[in-house]
Enzyme design. Structure first.
Site, PDB file in Angstrom:
ATOM      1  NE  ARG A 264      -3.756  -2.295   2.326  1.00 39.47           N
ATOM      2  CZ  ARG A 264      -4.608  -2.915   2.981  1.00 39.47           C
ATOM      3  NH1 ARG A 264      -5.152  -2.079   3.863  1.00 39.47           N
ATOM      4  NH2 ARG A 264      -5.252  -3.900   2.781  1.00 39.47           N
ATOM      5  CD  GLU A 351      -8.558  -1.172  10.381  1.00 35.05           C
ATOM      6  OE1 GLU A 351      -8.509   0.024  10.793  1.00 35.05           O
ATOM      7  OE2 GLU A 351      -8.777  -1.962   9.267  1.00 35.05           O
ATOM      8  CB  SER A 354     -11.066  -4.872   7.770  1.00 33.48           C
ATOM      9  OG  SER A 354     -11.860  -3.802   7.775  1.00 33.48           O
TER      10      SER A 354
END
Length: 425
Positions: A264, A351, A354
């Site tokens: 990313r 996090e 997901s």
RNA sequence: GGAGAGGUGGCAGAGUGGUUGAAUGCGGCAGUCUCGAAAACUGUUAUACUGAGUGAUCGGUAUCGGGGGUUCGAAUCCCCCCCUCUCCGCCA
């Protein structure tokens, strides 16, 4: 992709969905383009029908040895009109598709309405026995632990590639590999997933199908020369396994699990939670993907979350579940749970996973269907995916939560057969 | 990278300009036969868009890897692109 028929039949619902996701209301524009498109199709199809009819006569006349020049002239002029209409239609459809492709999925009714992450709802918290949020003394953070034991080297990673490309070393590298194998094995053996090992590079059709393109274009590594993208998640290649395919009803659900490196660019997010593993350009992830019947998808979402939770419980990592509010949902998702793991050194939740239900949104873009036995008709199926889990932030929680006051790291029992050692340091 | 072959319906595989959405076989579905099944026989069997209808359904258009072109008319002729296979070269 959002279904044009849904917008047409229920524009107000589509409008609400957009607003709930903090998106611009383009419903009226869509409706106008849709109407224009159908008008053009209707007119042009009539012309084409006429032309086909007349054209067939030409064949008959010529066969009989007659003169067809008058009729041929008629077809020619019909052909010109058709060409003009088709050109116009092409323009209208291009505009319509462009807008439709950027239209996000609509949140499920069970999703809380909210503007930002602050309005996400915590639905569960799990901590291992004897765990306390108040740490005695000051815990070392993962960067300090990495240095101390010579298992993580962010500086050299940056030298080799740039910041955000971590280098694992010695027991750190082994631990990373062990984590990946442990997670894969649990999903395969206990949760019934089929293992896949996908390509890490995909074409633009695949990126469009899962919804990364066109919206997330700037967040991806792109190789211009070959027109290929580095995957930001294994969701992309794994979901695309069945692009342009259809299943029988009996074949569903189909469940895959696969490891991939994830890439990313994280454009524009420098400096924000970016030290060490907290935000990186390359990380490892085990991803679960499901293809299911529409009526099963919300039940399957809960199970998907449970599959990821099993990993964390086996690793004794404290975590919580967040139900994302409408404004924090990603482009393609209809409902999503984030799993956050506890970092004692950062004193906050990170996090790590997901888990989303995309309903038919990706299936429509990717053209993945199944034939329902009762009606014999093809229907779009529902796709889901979830990280189970991403290793980078999990590694932060794992290292920090399992450090002893002397600064050693205890490897959770479940991992020891994979690492071959029980402590680091 | 070089040379060659090829991409047709769920699959196999015909088809080189005019009722070809597409022969034939296999598979699938329905029926006949049977106590039941198999075999055999008969029928049926694509998708999308669009119009009409509450609906079953019916009409129209498009689709033979993708895009463009020639032609009154293209699976069939021409151009570009993509993919697969075989051989050669290079290479972890």
């Amino acid at each position: 992709m959002f279904d044009i028929k849904l917008v047409r039949d229920n524009p107000e619902a589509a409008r609400r969905g957009l607003i709930n996701k903090n998106e611009v209301d383009c419903v009226d524009e869509i409706l106008a383009l849709d109407e224009e498109r159908r008008k053009l199709i209707f007119l042009t199809d009539e012309l084409k029908a006429k032309k086909n009819q007349v054209s067939a006569q030409v064949g008959q006349i010529k066969k009989a040895g007659g003169d067809a020049s008058a009729i041929i002239a008629e077809t020619k002029s019909l052909g010109d009109q058709i060409f003009d209409n088709d050109t116009k239609l092409g323009e209208v459809e291009f505009k319509l598709n462009e807008i439709m492709a950027r239209l996000p999925n609509v949140p499920h009714e069970s999703v809380p309405v909210g503007k930002s992450a602050a309005e996400n709802v915590e639905t569960k918290q799990w901590t291992p026995e004897g765990f306390s949020f108040t740490y005695e003394g000051t815990p070392l953070d993962h960067i300090q632990l990495g240095k101390k034991h010579d298992i993580l080297d962010f500086e050299r990673g940056a030298k080799i590639s740039g910041s955000g490309f971590p280098l694992y070393k010695g027991k750190g590298a082994t631990l990373e590999r062990a984590l990946i194998n442990f997670m894969l094995d649990m999903h395969i053996r206990q949760h019934g997933y089929t293992e896949v090992f996908p390509p890490f590079v995909v074409n633009k059709e695949s990126m469009f199908a899962t919804g990364q393109l066109p919206k997330m274009k700037d967040d991806m590594y792109y190789m211009e020369r070959d027109d290929l993208y580095l995957i930001p998640t294994a969701e992309v290649p794994i979901t695309n396994i069945h692009r342009d395919e259809s299943f029988t009803e009996a074949q569903l659900p189909v469940k895959y699990v696969g490891y991939s490196a994830c890439f990313r660019r994280e454009a524009g997010s420098y400096g924000k939670d970016s030290k060490g593993f907290l935000r990186v350009h390359q990380f490892n992830k085990v991803e679960m993907v499901k293809f299911v019947k529409p009526e099963d998808s919300y039940n399957e979402l809960e199970k998907l979350v449970g599959d990821a939770e099993d990993i964390l419980q086996a690793l004794n990592v404290p975590y919580r579940l967040l139900l994302l509010c409408s404004g924090d949902l990603s482009f393609s998702a209809a409902k999503c749970y984030d799993i956050e793991t506890w970092s004692p050194a950062e004193n906050k939740w990170l996090e790590s996973s997901s888990c989303s239900n995309f309903e038919a949104f990706q299936a429509r873009r990717a053209n993945i269907r199944f034939r329902r036995e009762e009606t014999k008709k093809l229907e779009f199926l529902h796709t889901l995916n979830g990280s189970g889990l991403a290793t980078s932030r999990l590694m932060v929680s794992l290292l920090e939560n399992n450090q002893t006051p002397e600064g050693k790291i205890i490897i959770p029992k479940a991992l020891q057969s994979y690492t071959g050692f029980s402590t680091i340091g």
